[in-house]
Design a protein around this motif. Structure first.
Motif, PDB file in Angstrom:
ATOM      1  N   ASP A   1     -16.686  18.273 -35.859  1.00  0.00           N
ATOM      2  CA  ASP A   1     -15.222  18.266 -35.783  1.00  0.00           C
ATOM      3  C   ASP A   1     -14.692  18.397 -34.350  1.00  0.00           C
ATOM      4  O   ASP A   1     -13.480  18.380 -34.139  1.00  0.00           O
ATOM      5  CB  ASP A   1     -14.646  19.394 -36.649  1.00  0.00           C
ATOM      6  N   TYR A   2     -15.564  18.503 -33.356  1.00  0.00           N
ATOM      7  CA  TYR A   2     -15.119  18.681 -31.978  1.00  0.00           C
ATOM      8  C   TYR A   2     -14.786  17.326 -31.366  1.00  0.00           C
ATOM      9  O   TYR A   2     -15.628  16.433 -31.315  1.00  0.00           O
ATOM     10  CB  TYR A   2     -16.183  19.389 -31.134  1.00  0.00           C
ATOM     11  N   ASN A   3     -13.558  17.183 -30.886  1.00  0.00           N
ATOM     12  CA  ASN A   3     -13.100  15.946 -30.266  1.00  0.00           C
ATOM     13  C   ASN A   3     -13.367  16.017 -28.767  1.00  0.00           C
ATOM     14  O   ASN A   3     -12.826  16.883 -28.089  1.00  0.00           O
ATOM     15  CB  ASN A   3     -11.606  15.758 -30.549  1.00  0.00           C
TER      16      ASN A   3
ATOM     17  N   ASP B   1     -17.455  24.821 -24.311  1.00  0.00           N
ATOM     18  CA  ASP B   1     -16.109  25.318 -24.587  1.00  0.00           C
ATOM     19  C   ASP B   1     -16.167  26.704 -25.229  1.00  0.00           C
ATOM     20  O   ASP B   1     -15.401  27.603 -24.875  1.00  0.00           O
ATOM     21  CB  ASP B   1     -15.366  24.329 -25.483  1.00  0.00           C
ATOM     22  N   SER B   2     -17.111  26.901 -26.136  1.00  0.00           N
ATOM     23  CA  SER B   2     -17.194  28.175 -26.859  1.00  0.00           C
ATOM     24  C   SER B   2     -17.643  29.334 -25.977  1.00  0.00           C
ATOM     25  O   SER B   2     -17.389  30.492 -26.300  1.00  0.00           O
ATOM     26  CB  SER B   2     -18.116  28.051 -28.071  1.00  0.00           C
TER      27      SER B   2
ATOM     28  N   LYS C   1     -18.736  21.337 -27.287  1.00  0.00           N
ATOM     29  CA  LYS C   1     -18.321  22.474 -28.120  1.00  0.00           C
ATOM     30  C   LYS C   1     -19.017  23.751 -27.660  1.00  0.00           C
ATOM     31  O   LYS C   1     -18.403  24.815 -27.593  1.00  0.00           O
ATOM     32  CB  LYS C   1     -18.598  22.209 -29.595  1.00  0.00           C
TER      33      LYS C   1
ATOM     34  N   THR D   1     -16.279  25.490 -19.233  1.00  0.00           N
ATOM     35  CA  THR D   1     -15.739  24.129 -19.165  1.00  0.00           C
ATOM     36  C   THR D   1     -15.611  23.610 -17.739  1.00  0.00           C
ATOM     37  O   THR D   1     -15.130  22.492 -17.536  1.00  0.00           O
ATOM     38  CB  THR D   1     -14.378  24.044 -19.891  1.00  0.00           C
TER      39      THR D   1
ATOM     40  N   GLN E   1     -20.835  15.866 -28.024  1.00  0.00           N
ATOM     41  CA  GLN E   1     -19.958  16.763 -28.790  1.00  0.00           C
ATOM     42  C   GLN E   1     -20.580  18.148 -28.910  1.00  0.00           C
ATOM     43  O   GLN E   1     -19.881  19.160 -28.792  1.00  0.00           O
ATOM     44  CB  GLN E   1     -19.704  16.199 -30.194  1.00  0.00           C
TER      45      GLN E   1
ATOM     46  N   TRP F   1     -22.411  21.417 -36.840  1.00  0.00           N
ATOM     47  CA  TRP F   1     -21.622  22.465 -36.185  1.00  0.00           C
ATOM     48  C   TRP F   1     -20.569  21.867 -35.254  1.00  0.00           C
ATOM     49  O   TRP F   1     -19.476  22.411 -35.100  1.00  0.00           O
ATOM     50  CB  TRP F   1     -22.555  23.400 -35.408  1.00  0.00           C
ATOM     51  N   ALA F   2     -20.860  20.735 -34.615  1.00  0.00           N
ATOM     52  CA  ALA F   2     -19.957  20.144 -33.616  1.00  0.00           C
ATOM     53  C   ALA F   2     -19.232  18.900 -34.123  1.00  0.00           C
ATOM     54  O   ALA F   2     -18.444  18.313 -33.387  1.00  0.00           O
ATOM     55  CB  ALA F   2     -20.744  19.783 -32.366  1.00  0.00           C
TER      56      ALA F   2
ATOM     57  N   SER G   1     -10.671  16.545 -26.244  1.00  0.00           N
ATOM     58  CA  SER G   1     -10.048  17.868 -26.117  1.00  0.00           C
ATOM     59  C   SER G   1     -10.845  18.794 -25.196  1.00  0.00           C
ATOM     60  O   SER G   1     -10.408  19.917 -24.925  1.00  0.00           O
ATOM     61  CB  SER G   1      -9.879  18.521 -27.492  1.00  0.00           C
ATOM     62  N   TYR G   2     -12.001  18.344 -24.698  1.00  0.00           N
ATOM     63  CA  TYR G   2     -12.798  19.166 -23.789  1.00  0.00           C
ATOM     64  C   TYR G   2     -12.008  19.377 -22.503  1.00  0.00           C
ATOM     65  O   TYR G   2     -11.593  18.407 -21.855  1.00  0.00           O
ATOM     66  CB  TYR G   2     -14.139  18.484 -23.493  1.00  0.00           C
TER      67      TYR G   2
END
Length: 160
Positions: A107-109, A78-79, A75, A83, A71, A104-105, A112-113
């Motif tokens: 909540d990253y699913n 992605d940020s 994240k 990707t 995760q 920090w990560a 969804s990556y």
């Protein structure tokens, strides 16, 4: 096929400085236990900041809660709009937990990556390393305990 494992950053940076004259980018896989200390995040940041030098193929997570480590990787990638880099989720080990970077990560699913997430990191790592040739190797930057590499070598005794 040859597997090159760089077990320390010093060795890796030494190789890099020797190869700066080459027009070919270094094809690279990072094996990381990101989340506990900043060294892995720093190394990943540096590699991503130098697309002229590196072709980052895969980031695999290792030790403890590897899903949580993935995760963080996802994240982060992605940020920074990276990707196109694949992620491999390693086998979890005890004790569980990651470290101070995980909140920090949290909540990253991973689903969804936008890139590819492999839940069999050993298969993904094996496939990435098999892309290497003597003329154009794939390098493994090992910045974690080499659990994934040991498993790859145990499952594929013909890898050099």
């Amino acid at each position: 096929m040859r597997v090159f494992c760089l077990s320390t950053l010093a060795l890796f940076w030494g190789y890099l400085f020797l190869s700066l004259g080459s027009a070919r980018r270094v094809r690279l896989v990072i094996d990381t236990d990101i989340g506990t200390y900043f060294d892995d995040t720093w190394a990943l940041s540096y590699v991503l900041s130098r697309p002229d030098l590196f072709d980052l193929l895969l980031v695999v997570t290792c030790t403890r809660s590897t899903m949580e480590r993935a995760q963080i990787v996802a994240k982060f990638l992605d940020s920074v709009n990276a990707t196109n880099v694949n992620i491999g989720v390693g086998l979890p080990t005890l004790p569980h937990g990651v470290g101070p970077q995980y909140p920090w990560a949290r909540d990253y699913n991973l689903s969804s990556y936008p890139g590819t997430v492999y839940y069999d990191d050993v298969a993904a790592l094996t496939a990435a390393l098999q892309l290497g040739t003597p003329e154009n190797p794939v390098y493994l930057l090992e910045i974690a305990p080499p659990v994934n590499l040991a498993t790859v070598l145990a499952r594929n005794p013909g890898i050099e």
